[in-house]
Design an enzyme around this catalytic site. Structure first.
Site, PDB file in Angstrom:
ATOM      1  N   GLU A  78      60.417 -32.372 -82.631  1.00 26.18           N
ATOM      2  CA  GLU A  78      59.741 -33.754 -81.474  1.00 26.18           C
ATOM      3  C   GLU A  78      60.763 -34.299 -80.295  1.00 26.18           C
ATOM      4  O   GLU A  78      61.043 -33.998 -80.135  1.00 26.18           O
ATOM      5  CB  GLU A  78      59.164 -34.502 -81.921  1.00 26.18           C
ATOM      6  N   ASP A  96      56.354 -40.489 -74.100  1.00 30.88           N
ATOM      7  CA  ASP A  96      56.336 -41.090 -76.469  1.00 30.88           C
ATOM      8  C   ASP A  96      57.535 -41.203 -76.916  1.00 30.88           C
ATOM      9  O   ASP A  96      58.812 -41.049 -75.898  1.00 30.88           O
ATOM     10  CB  ASP A  96      56.567 -38.924 -77.095  1.00 30.88           C
TER      11      ASP A  96
END
Length: 173
Positions: A78, A96
């Site tokens: 990620e 994000d």
């Protein structure tokens, strides 16, 4: 980091002095470049084993049946273990944030995402701290949701149904 910051401050002062000779649009680009450079320099990027030990100390090993190796794999894919990572998603107009790349549409408040829910009850900026305690608490909240760890696309594409032992190997956890 203080030495690097001091050096950057000196270089910045010299360049701003030189910037008086640069036309207006170029000054704006120069300012943006230095802003991005200073953010990059200040970000903490965890080493894999240090990250694994930090997660373990916060009770993440086996949390809701999710192994430590799964968490480490997820964060590596990620954010590359970068506490200040951000990624804008133009479709839903959300971002994000942080080491777990927690989304502003559902989990935190960044003050700019339309229809945000803020299920973790925190500011998205809290997910960008070098102390990842709040990011861990929010990640625990995410996996309590019905999707669980499947909420993260990187987990599904890089970690699910794979041997993840290398993510914690030789870490002493």
């Amino acid at each position: 980091m203080t030495g690097v910051k001091g050096c950057l401050n000196t270089v910045t002062r010299l360049l701003w002095a030189a910037a008086e000779l640069i036309p207006g649009n170029m000054k704006a680009l120069l300012a943006l470049g230095f802003l991005l450079l200073s953010v990059t320099v200040q970000a903490m990027v965890y080493e894999r084993c240090k990250f694994a030990r930090t997660l373990k100390s916060h009770g993440m090993d086996g949390y809701l049946g999710i192994s430590l190796a799964n968490w480490v794999c997820l964060a590596e894919h990620e954010s590359g273990f970068n506490t200040r990572a951000t990624n804008y998603n133009p479709g839903p107009r959300s971002t994000d944030y942080g080491i777990f790349q927690i989304n502003s549409k559902y989990w935190c408040n960044d003050g700019k995402t339309p229809g945000a829910v803020n299920a973790c009850g925190i500011s998205c900026s809290a997910l960008l701290q070098d102390d990842i305690t709040q990011a861990i608490q929010c990640a625990k909240r995410v996996v309590r949701d019905p999707q669980g760890i499947r909420a993260w696309v990187a987990w599904k594409t890089h970690c699910q149904n794979r041997d993840l032992s290398q993510y914690v190997r030789n870490c002493g956890v």
